[in-house]
Design an enzyme around this catalytic site. Structure first.
Site, mmCIF file in Angstrom:
data_model
loop_
_atom_site.group_PDB
_atom_site.id
_atom_site.type_symbol
_atom_site.label_atom_id
_atom_site.label_comp_id
_atom_site.label_asym_id
_atom_site.label_seq_id
_atom_site.Cartn_x
_atom_site.Cartn_y
_atom_site.Cartn_z
ATOM 1 C CD GLU A 116 38.027 -17.125 56.890
ATOM 2 O OE1 GLU A 116 38.212 -17.634 55.770
ATOM 3 O OE2 GLU A 116 38.046 -15.899 57.110
ATOM 4 C CG HIS A 176 42.443 -14.067 56.970
ATOM 5 N ND1 HIS A 176 42.491 -14.059 55.592
ATOM 6 C CD2 HIS A 176 41.119 -14.114 57.294
ATOM 7 C CE1 HIS A 176 41.259 -14.109 55.108
ATOM 8 N NE2 HIS A 176 40.407 -14.130 56.118
ATOM 9 C CG HIS A 182 38.329 -9.909 54.994
ATOM 10 N ND1 HIS A 182 37.583 -9.930 56.153
ATOM 11 C CD2 HIS A 182 38.713 -11.191 54.769
ATOM 12 C CE1 HIS A 182 37.515 -11.181 56.606
ATOM 13 N NE2 HIS A 182 38.190 -11.960 55.798
ATOM 14 C CG HIS A 227 38.166 -14.613 51.723
ATOM 15 N ND1 HIS A 227 38.015 -15.890 52.211
ATOM 16 C CD2 HIS A 227 38.274 -13.825 52.812
ATOM 17 C CE1 HIS A 227 38.015 -15.868 53.538
ATOM 18 N NE2 HIS A 227 38.167 -14.624 53.920
HETATM 19 MN MN MN Z 1 38.261 -14.146 56.003
#
Ligand code: MN
Length: 252
Positions: free
Chosen positions: A95, A114, A116, A184
């Site tokens: 990603e 980024h 989660h 996500h």
């Molecule tokens: Mn991810």
């Protein structure tokens, strides 16, 4: 200087030839990885990047490792197509396009997380907006859009695995400091690595507190728009950075 050294010096002056990374910036990025892992913001799969101090069209990001185990040797340099600059670069995060497309769309952004973080997920799937319940997360008062990957790519494996999906996510983020990703996680951005680390931590904490407040079953008082705007500057989260660093250092 030996002839081969002269050749190397001449080659290293060419655009596109790998240069040594800025050691201070690499150290900071490793620390950001460790702080975010220690504080539970990054699990084995999230990542954090910083725009290259030497070249605004490049950024630095670890190879495909859990943030908690990243070392200076694992930091890679990428261009805005998410191509590694080093020819022998190890495998990168699938990603990484999250980072390249946000840096492309947002010249003001110097660092991207980024994650989660689990407390964020309910707000990505219920339509209940993530809003600031306390001053530490005042930046959320600007609004937190939710990225719906089905709108951009139909039925996918949920991952931002190409530039088109990264671009669509960057469009949803717009000029905001953070966006949720349905089912996500989230992206968080800032004009420095220290601020993005603080924002990512307090965004997750706010999500936890907002859930607690909602469960108590009475109307919730969120920060007013003007309160959020006034509370936003803080100290650039410097005290949080220094605290986080001390916690990571103590483990060594
Ligand atoms: Mn991810």
């Amino acid at each position: 200087m030996k002839p081969q050294m002269l050749v190397l010096a001449a080659l290293s002056a060419l655009p596109g030839w790998p240069q040594a990374l800025n050691p201070a910036q690499v150290t900071e990025l490793v620390l950001a990885n460790h702080i975010l892992a220690h504080e539970g913001v990054l699990d084995a799969y999230g990542h954090v990047s910083v725009r290259d101090a030497r070249n605004p069209t490049h950024f630095l990001l670890a190879s495909h490792l859990a943030a908690g185990v990243v070392t200076a040797a694992d930091i890679l340099e990428y261009d805005l197509d998410s191509k590694p600059i080093r020819a022998d670069a190890p495998t990168g995060y699938t990603e990484r396009f999250i980072h390249s497309e946000i840096y492309r769309a947002r010249p003001d952004v110097m660092a991207v997380v980024h994650c989660h973080a689990p407390d964020l997920i309910p707000f990505s799937v219920t339509g209940i907006a993530l809003r600031p319940v306390y001053h530490m997360a005042a930046f959320l008062g600007e609004g937190v859009p939710v990225f719906e990957i089905r709108d951009a790519g139909g039925v996918t494996d949920m991952l931002i695995r190409n530039p088109d999906l990264g671009h669509a996510l960057a469009q949803t983020l717009g000029n905001k400091p953070a966006a949720l990703m349905r089912g996500h996680g989230a992206v968080v951005v800032a004009d420095s690595l220290h601020v993005v680390v603080g924002r990512a931590y307090y965004m997750n904490m706010n999500a936890h507190l907002q859930q607690q407040a909602l469960l108590m079953g009475r109307p919730v008082s969120y920060l007013e728009t003007e309160e959020a705007r006034k509370a936003a500057p803080q100290d650039g989260f410097e005290r949080f950075w220094n605290y986080g660093k001390s916690q990571v250092d103590m483990r060594k």
